[in-house]
Structure formats: C-alpha cells, structure tokens
Scaffold this active site. Structure first.
Site, PDB file in Angstrom:
ATOM      1  N   SER A  52       2.224  10.539  -5.374  1.00  0.00           N
ATOM      2  CA  SER A  52       2.398  11.946  -4.990  1.00  0.00           C
ATOM      3  C   SER A  52       3.881  12.267  -4.959  1.00  0.00           C
ATOM      4  O   SER A  52       4.715  11.388  -4.722  1.00  0.00           O
ATOM      5  CB  SER A  52       1.816  12.176  -3.598  1.00  0.00           C
ATOM      6  OG  SER A  52       2.246  13.424  -3.085  1.00  0.00           O
ATOM      7  N   ASN A  55      -7.194   6.320  -7.720  1.00  0.00           N
ATOM      8  CA  ASN A  55      -7.046   7.733  -7.365  1.00  0.00           C
ATOM      9  C   ASN A  55      -7.550   8.040  -5.955  1.00  0.00           C
ATOM     10  O   ASN A  55      -7.174   9.062  -5.382  1.00  0.00           O
ATOM     11  CB  ASN A  55      -7.806   8.571  -8.413  1.00  0.00           C
ATOM     12  CG  ASN A  55      -8.047   9.992  -7.973  1.00  0.00           C
ATOM     13  OD1 ASN A  55      -7.122  10.803  -7.957  1.00  0.00           O
ATOM     14  ND2 ASN A  55      -9.276  10.299  -7.571  1.00  0.00           N
ATOM     15  N   TYR A  85       1.186   9.141   4.982  1.00  0.00           N
ATOM     16  CA  TYR A  85       0.832   9.477   3.595  1.00  0.00           C
ATOM     17  C   TYR A  85       2.011   9.220   2.644  1.00  0.00           C
ATOM     18  O   TYR A  85       1.853   8.601   1.590  1.00  0.00           O
ATOM     19  CB  TYR A  85       0.407  10.945   3.553  1.00  0.00           C
ATOM     20  CG  TYR A  85      -0.105  11.426   2.208  1.00  0.00           C
ATOM     21  CD1 TYR A  85      -1.403  11.154   1.794  1.00  0.00           C
ATOM     22  CD2 TYR A  85       0.714  12.179   1.368  1.00  0.00           C
ATOM     23  CE1 TYR A  85      -1.879  11.608   0.565  1.00  0.00           C
ATOM     24  CE2 TYR A  85       0.252  12.635   0.140  1.00  0.00           C
ATOM     25  CZ  TYR A  85      -1.048  12.351  -0.258  1.00  0.00           C
ATOM     26  OH  TYR A  85      -1.502  12.806  -1.466  1.00  0.00           O
ATOM     27  N   ALA A  86       3.203   9.681   3.040  1.00  0.00           N
ATOM     28  CA  ALA A  86       4.394   9.482   2.194  1.00  0.00           C
ATOM     29  C   ALA A  86       4.684   7.997   2.009  1.00  0.00           C
ATOM     30  O   ALA A  86       5.004   7.550   0.900  1.00  0.00           O
ATOM     31  CB  ALA A  86       5.602  10.181   2.810  1.00  0.00           C
ATOM     32  N   ALA A  87       4.544   7.219   3.097  1.00  0.00           N
ATOM     33  CA  ALA A  87       4.785   5.768   2.992  1.00  0.00           C
ATOM     34  C   ALA A  87       3.768   5.121   2.059  1.00  0.00           C
ATOM     35  O   ALA A  87       4.113   4.256   1.251  1.00  0.00           O
ATOM     36  CB  ALA A  87       4.735   5.122   4.379  1.00  0.00           C
ATOM     37  N   LYS A 147       2.230   6.542  -0.431  1.00  0.00           N
ATOM     38  CA  LYS A 147       2.458   6.975  -1.816  1.00  0.00           C
ATOM     39  C   LYS A 147       3.748   6.367  -2.382  1.00  0.00           C
ATOM     40  O   LYS A 147       3.830   6.090  -3.582  1.00  0.00           O
ATOM     41  CB  LYS A 147       2.485   8.506  -1.890  1.00  0.00           C
ATOM     42  CG  LYS A 147       1.141   9.157  -1.559  1.00  0.00           C
ATOM     43  CD  LYS A 147       0.059   8.713  -2.529  1.00  0.00           C
ATOM     44  CE  LYS A 147      -1.267   9.406  -2.304  1.00  0.00           C
ATOM     45  NZ  LYS A 147      -2.302   8.964  -3.267  1.00  0.00           N
TER      46      LYS A 147
HETATM   47  P1  NAD Z   1     -10.231  14.646  -2.761  1.00  0.00           P
HETATM   48  O1  NAD Z   1     -10.367  14.550  -1.289  1.00  0.00           O
HETATM   49  O2  NAD Z   1     -10.948  15.747  -3.489  1.00  0.00           O
HETATM   50  O3  NAD Z   1     -10.685  13.256  -3.437  1.00  0.00           O
HETATM   51  C1  NAD Z   1     -10.433  12.000  -2.863  1.00  0.00           C
HETATM   52  C2  NAD Z   1     -11.659  11.126  -3.061  1.00  0.00           C
HETATM   53  O4  NAD Z   1     -11.392   9.827  -2.516  1.00  0.00           O
HETATM   54  C3  NAD Z   1     -12.903  11.659  -2.324  1.00  0.00           C
HETATM   55  O5  NAD Z   1     -14.003  11.763  -3.215  1.00  0.00           O
HETATM   56  C4  NAD Z   1     -13.158  10.623  -1.245  1.00  0.00           C
HETATM   57  O6  NAD Z   1     -14.545  10.436  -0.933  1.00  0.00           O
HETATM   58  C5  NAD Z   1     -12.570   9.374  -1.865  1.00  0.00           C
HETATM   59  N1  NAD Z   1     -12.253   8.380  -0.834  1.00  0.00           N
HETATM   60  C6  NAD Z   1     -11.593   8.573   0.340  1.00  0.00           C
HETATM   61  N2  NAD Z   1     -11.538   7.431   1.027  1.00  0.00           N
HETATM   62  C7  NAD Z   1     -12.173   6.481   0.293  1.00  0.00           C
HETATM   63  C8  NAD Z   1     -12.451   5.100   0.477  1.00  0.00           C
HETATM   64  N3  NAD Z   1     -12.056   4.443   1.597  1.00  0.00           N
HETATM   65  N4  NAD Z   1     -13.122   4.440  -0.489  1.00  0.00           N
HETATM   66  C9  NAD Z   1     -13.548   5.084  -1.604  1.00  0.00           C
HETATM   67  N5  NAD Z   1     -13.314   6.394  -1.831  1.00  0.00           N
HETATM   68  C10 NAD Z   1     -12.641   7.080  -0.887  1.00  0.00           C
HETATM   69  O7  NAD Z   1      -8.663  14.683  -3.062  1.00  0.00           O
HETATM   70  P2  NAD Z   1      -7.847  14.970  -4.421  1.00  0.00           P
HETATM   71  O8  NAD Z   1      -6.976  16.147  -4.191  1.00  0.00           O
HETATM   72  O9  NAD Z   1      -8.758  14.948  -5.598  1.00  0.00           O
HETATM   73  O10 NAD Z   1      -6.886  13.694  -4.447  1.00  0.00           O
HETATM   74  C11 NAD Z   1      -7.021  12.616  -5.355  1.00  0.00           C
HETATM   75  C12 NAD Z   1      -5.741  11.788  -5.320  1.00  0.00           C
HETATM   76  O11 NAD Z   1      -4.645  12.592  -5.738  1.00  0.00           O
HETATM   77  C13 NAD Z   1      -5.377  11.263  -3.930  1.00  0.00           C
HETATM   78  O12 NAD Z   1      -4.867   9.951  -4.030  1.00  0.00           O
HETATM   79  C14 NAD Z   1      -4.288  12.207  -3.479  1.00  0.00           C
HETATM   80  O13 NAD Z   1      -3.426  11.613  -2.544  1.00  0.00           O
HETATM   81  C15 NAD Z   1      -3.591  12.493  -4.797  1.00  0.00           C
HETATM   82  N6  NAD Z   1      -2.808  13.722  -4.792  1.00  0.00           N
HETATM   83  C16 NAD Z   1      -3.404  14.930  -4.613  1.00  0.00           C
HETATM   84  C17 NAD Z   1      -2.618  16.078  -4.621  1.00  0.00           C
HETATM   85  C18 NAD Z   1      -3.213  17.437  -4.449  1.00  0.00           C
HETATM   86  O14 NAD Z   1      -2.444  18.401  -4.370  1.00  0.00           O
HETATM   87  N7  NAD Z   1      -4.533  17.586  -4.392  1.00  0.00           N
HETATM   88  C19 NAD Z   1      -1.242  15.972  -4.786  1.00  0.00           C
HETATM   89  C20 NAD Z   1      -0.667  14.723  -4.967  1.00  0.00           C
HETATM   90  C21 NAD Z   1      -1.465  13.599  -4.967  1.00  0.00           C
END
Ligand code: NAD
Length: 246
Positions: free
Chosen positions: A141, A89, A154-156, A158
C-alpha cells in the site's frame, strides 16, 4: 490470453481487489485458486469467473494460520497439477492512534497482512523452486511507503511486505522466481469504503490525476507482473496511486 495454461492463487479473492485480479487472470486464460476466509464472497467471484468461461476453485483458509496454508497450497497443487502465480492480496485494517491501539489490533493486522503473505510464500516456494520458476506479487500500500496517522499497524504490515518482497526476490531469483510488490493508493471501494466523506475529499486533493483508483487499475498491473512480459522485473515496488506518493 497472456496467462494461458497458468495456475494462479489469489488470497483475499472474495474481496474487492481480489475479485478484479481473479477475473483479470481468468480472462487471460489462467485457472484460479480463490483463497479467502469469506466463502460467500468467493462463491460470488467463482460464479463470475465461470460466467466468462473461466475456471476457479474455492479454498476457505485463514492466511494467518501456517498449517492451514500449507494444507491448502498442497491441495491446490494436486487439484490443478501445478501453481505458477501467487498473489498475496488478503488484508485487513484495524485503525487506531498509537496510544489507543490495543495489542490485539496490532497483532491481528500483522498476522493477516504480513505473516499471511509469508505463510503463502513459504508454502508455494517448495513448488516454485522445484519447477525453477514462479511469480509472487504482494499487495502492499502507499501507506507502507509514506506512513499514515492512525495506521501504525497497517503501515508497518505494508512496509514489512516490501521487505519480504525484496528478501524473496534475492533468495529465490537464481531459480527464475520473481517477487514484486504493488502499492495501491486510494482505491474506491473495498477497505476504503468505511472512510468519512471529509477524509475522502482531503485524499482527492493529494492525487495529481484527480481521481481515485479502481480495482481494475490494480488488477491490470498485477496481470502485467504475472505475465511473461514482466520476466525481468523483480524486487520492485510499483506504486499505482495516481501520483499520490511520488
Ligand atoms: P476487501 O476487504 O474488499 O478484501 C480483503 C479480503 O481479504 C476479504 O475478502 C477478506 O475476507 C479477506 N481476508 C481478511 N482476512 C483474511 C484472513 N485472515 N484469511 C483469508 N482471507 C482474509 O479489501 P480490498 O480493498 O479489496 O483490499 C485488498 C488488498 O489491497 C488488501 O491487502 C489491502 O490492504 C490492499 N489495499 C487496498 C487499498 C484500497 O484502497 N482498497 C489500497 C491499498 C492497498
């Protein structure tokens, strides 16, 4: 108690969606290994998990570093005596138009979002193959399916996760291991907090259900894919986006 006796790894567990997944797992009886770079975020989640009577441990790790991931996964295995579920995640965004996108912005997003998931998949595979079972759930995503302006990296990453999911499902399926991807649309909070009000309003118009998703919406789907009820589902990409990308 759909995950009673199971051990789940959640990466990015200190973040918005990671927190909801970790709490959902704990609520259903799983013990949770929280993995993140952000120790404070994980500490908050760990204390929420224990306040609902669950068990969570904290592992500070950069998912993009293969050696760190190998070390952490073997520590998790010995701390908990097993691993049953992996949720990849952890994710970041560094948006820019292609012409302006810096090499570092491209490299960093691919390293965290895509290579990070590969690193964890590889590290848990050793245990999953031996025990002839395991669940891998990758958080992709909607953007990995549709693309998006300003999000080439980001798209690439995902879309890459979708390929990784399918390759994993094919390669490990004969040993009872499933791999699926979840493609959230616009989830209010977390990564989307930084978007402008105008962009948020434009996005809302494209969502048939007329609302943004919640972290709990995503967590419920992940929980289902981790449960015994989903044992015949593998290699799939399940959108959870209010109908945005159909
Ligand atoms: P968020 O920023 O709240 O959480 C992401 C977490 O990843 C953070 O706690 C961060 O510290 C951790 N992180 C970042 N880089 C890291 C690394 N190198 N090593 C370890 N941990 C790391 O974001 P979110 O909205 O909770 O997103 C979670 C996932 O869901 C992501 O993969 C995001 O792409 C995906 N996503 C989110 C949405 C949205 O609308 N929020 C939509 C589609 C997909």
């Amino acid at each position: 108690m759909r995950l009673k006796g199971k051990v789940g790894i959640v990466t990015g567990a200190g973040g918005y969606i990671g927190r909801a997944i970790s709490l959902a797992f704990a609520r259903e009886g799983a013990r949770v290994a929280l993995c993140d770079k952000d120790r404070e975020g994980m500490e908050r989640v760990a204390s929420e998990v224990s306040s609902i009577g669950g068990e969570a441990r904290i592992y500070e790790v950069d998912v993009s570093k293969a050696e760190e991931v190998e070390e952490v996964v073997s520590r998790i295995y010995s701390d908990f005596g097993g691993i049953d579920i992996l949720v990849n995640n952890a994710g970041i965004a560094r948006d820019n138009l292609i012409l302006r996108m810096k090499e570092e912005e491209w490299d960093l997003v691919i390293a965290v979002n895509l290579k990070g998931a590969f690193n964890f998949t590889k590290a848990v595979s050793r245990y999953f193959l031996k025990q002839r079972g395991g669940r891998i759930i990758n958080i992709s995503s909607v953007v990995g399916i549709t693309g998006n302006v300003g999000q080439a990296n980001y798209a690439a990453s995902k879309a890459g996760l979708i390929g990784l999911t399918k390759a994993t499902a094919r390669e490990l399926g004969s040993r009872g291991i499933t791999a699926n991807a979840v493609a959230p649309g616009f989830i209010a909070g977390g990564l989307t907090e930084t978007l402008s009000q105008e962009l948020k309003e434009r996005m809302l118009e494209r969502i048939p259900l007329g609302r943004f998703g919640t972290a709990e919406d995503v967590a419920n789907l992940v929980l289902f894919l981790a449960s015994d009820e989903a044992s015949y589902i593998t290699g799939q990409v399940i959108s959870i986006d209010g109908g945005m990308a159909m």
